[in-house]
Design an enzyme around this catalytic site. Structure first.
Site, short mmCIF file in Angstrom:
data_model
loop_
_atom_site.label_atom_id
_atom_site.label_comp_id
_atom_site.label_asym_id
_atom_site.label_seq_id
_atom_site.Cartn_x
_atom_site.Cartn_y
_atom_site.Cartn_z
N HIS A 121 -4.58 14.07 11.54
CA HIS A 121 -3.68 13.95 12.69
C HIS A 121 -3.14 15.29 13.18
O HIS A 121 -2.82 15.43 14.36
CB HIS A 121 -2.53 13.00 12.38
N GLU A 161 -8.75 4.81 12.12
CA GLU A 161 -7.61 4.66 11.19
C GLU A 161 -8.03 3.88 9.94
O GLU A 161 -7.54 4.15 8.85
CB GLU A 161 -6.42 3.96 11.90
N ARG A 207 23.59 -0.52 18.06
CA ARG A 207 23.44 0.17 16.77
C ARG A 207 22.46 -0.51 15.82
O ARG A 207 22.51 -0.31 14.61
CB ARG A 207 24.79 0.34 16.06
N LYS A 212 8.05 3.47 11.57
CA LYS A 212 8.17 4.63 12.46
C LYS A 212 8.27 4.13 13.89
O LYS A 212 7.38 3.40 14.35
CB LYS A 212 6.96 5.56 12.33
N GLU A 267 8.73 9.72 4.37
CA GLU A 267 7.75 10.82 4.45
C GLU A 267 8.29 12.14 3.88
O GLU A 267 8.25 13.19 4.51
CB GLU A 267 7.27 11.02 5.90
N ARG A 307 3.61 10.03 1.95
CA ARG A 307 3.38 9.33 3.22
C ARG A 307 2.61 10.23 4.18
O ARG A 307 1.91 9.74 5.07
CB ARG A 307 4.69 8.84 3.85
N HIS A 317 -6.50 8.29 21.02
CA HIS A 317 -5.91 8.78 19.77
C HIS A 317 -6.91 8.70 18.61
O HIS A 317 -7.12 9.68 17.88
CB HIS A 317 -4.64 7.97 19.46
N ASN A 344 -1.25 10.95 7.58
CA ASN A 344 -1.48 11.83 8.73
C ASN A 344 -2.81 12.56 8.61
O ASN A 344 -3.05 13.52 9.36
CB ASN A 344 -0.34 12.86 8.85
N HIS A 381 -3.71 15.54 16.92
CA HIS A 381 -2.63 15.67 17.92
C HIS A 381 -2.85 16.91 18.78
O HIS A 381 -2.61 16.89 19.98
CB HIS A 381 -1.26 15.76 17.23
N LYS A 417 -1.58 1.12 3.20
CA LYS A 417 -0.41 1.66 3.92
C LYS A 417 0.89 1.17 3.27
O LYS A 417 1.82 1.95 3.07
CB LYS A 417 -0.45 1.29 5.40
N1 GLY Z 1 1.11 6.62 11.05
C1 GLY Z 1 1.52 7.33 9.91
C2 GLY Z 1 2.72 6.74 9.23
O1 GLY Z 1 3.13 5.65 9.56
O2 GLY Z 1 3.29 7.37 8.37
#
Ligand code: GLY
Length: 372
Positions: free
Chosen positions: A256, A193, A129, A151, A245, A249, A273, A253, A260, A235
């Site tokens: 992206h 990035e 957990r 993430k 997000e 946040r 990517h 993206n 994607h 960031k």
């Molecule tokens: N890679 C985008 C984020 O971490 O929100």
């Protein structure tokens, strides 16, 4: 504190109930031992890496862990690549760590690029957990983006990052020296990035990438320190304002949603990517032109900088219909409606959900033409 502190920059992420440092420098892996002492994990340490990274950097990492871990450590080496970002790997890591004696007082060190960080992070989020973990990222993409902000997750055959959790690391150690062995194409994709951070939040960073491309491509680490530090600051600032997000946040993206889709319709075989994101950012900038937010100058400036890093700036066989279908399945679509991050100028973006499909199609058509 040791001499190391004079060689590094620290950016803190402060969240309610959890704060952690991001250390950035050259030759700073030894700070791992100091971090393990600071964090005071009592149990065995688990190191998760992949075969590529293990070859060059596992012993460096083990040296630090050995110095300070009273209970010892266990290593799990993943096969390299996105295709191994699966639940099956989580199960295999779990077997290694259970057999090796990791318990709830243990912690994980994730040594590798984005895939290792995501898998190790998701494992840490679920093992008994939840146990803590440290990120030691070894690619530019993971140093300036994936290792920061919590993430974590794995892919499902029907979609990327479908199974995941927010699980913040306890420390991030970004050593630019670990980039030395990166293949050139993987090194260069990372600039996508960094340039993204410039477009969403800092025109000065964007211009720095334009003006210093030659040195940066040659892996001049002193020249690279500033854009990596600035990216981490940008960031960190966004994650601190919107950890889960709900809102801004999503700026991270940028490019992206398109990127994607470009990766998905090519079965992840054509673009790395960062390359797909480069094309995606130009497409988003073209949508912003259609919307009347910016002039043609903005996508042109994207192309100028991205091309300096050898990143793709057009795609003559772009399958427009397939890309449209793929984007509609994206998990960032809300209630079936696509949301786009669009530039208002270099250094500022906004979120827009009312973009006519025609504008998106016209922007995609522009990417097909090499003359743009
Ligand atoms: N890679 C985008 C984020 O971490 O929100």
């Amino acid at each position: 504190m040791s001499d190391l502190t004079s060689k590094l920059k620290t950016v803190w992420i402060q969240l309610s109930g959890h704060s952690y440092p991001i250390y950035i420098g050259i030759d700073i892996v030894p700070i791992l031992a100091e971090e393990l002492i600071r964090l005071g994990w009592k149990g065995k340490i688990g190191i998760i890496t992949d075969t590529h990274v293990a070859r060059y950097y596992l012993s460096l990492c083990e040296e630090q862990v050995k110095k300070v871990s009273p209970q010892g450590y266990v290593v799990h080496v993943l096969p390299p690549g996105e295709e191994y970002k699966t639940l099956q790997q989580i199960e295999e890591i779990c077997t290694t760590m259970l057999q090796g004696g990791l318990d709830r007082s243990s912690g994980i060190v994730a040594l590798g690029g984005g895939v290792v960080g995501d898998v190790a992070g998701y494992f840490s989020a679920s093992y008994m957990r939840g146990i803590p973990f440290i990120q030691v990222p070894t690619t530019i993409v993971s140093q300036v983006d994936a290792s920061i902000g919590g993430k974590t997750g794995v892919n499902h055959p029907l979609g990327k990052n479908i199974l995941g959790a927010f699980h913040q690391p306890h420390s991030v150690i970004i050593d630019l020296n670990l980039l030395a062995t990166l293949p050139e194409r993987i090194y260069r994709e990372g600039f996508s990035e960094i340039i993204k951070h410039g477009i969403i939040a800092d025109e000065g960073l964007f211009e720095y990438c334009r003006d210093n491309a030659e040195l940066l491509i040659q892996k001049d680490l002193n020249c690279l320190l500033y854009p990596v530090i600035r990216s981490c600051e940008i960031k960190a600032d966004i994650v601190m304002k919107d950890e889960k997000e709900q809102n801004i946040r999503a700026y991270l993206n940028y490019g992206h949603t398109f990127g994607h889709a470009f990766e998905a319709v090519t079965q992840y075989k054509t673009f790395l990517h960062g390359e797909a994101v480069a094309l995606g950012m130009i497409t988003a900038a073209e949508v912003a032109v259609q919307m009347g937010f910016v002039s043609e100058d903005v996508p042109q400036r994207h192309r100028e900088v991205l091309a300096k890093y050898g990143l793709p700036i057009h795609w003559s066989v772009l399958p427009v219909d397939e890309v449209m279908q793929s984007m509609k399945r994206d998990k960032k679509a809300k209630a079936g409606k696509l949301r786009f991050i669009l530039p208002r100028r270099i250094g500022e973006v906004s979120i827009d959900s009312n973009v006519p499909e025609d504008f998106v199609r016209q922007a995609l058509e522009k990417i097909k033409s090499p003359s743009n």
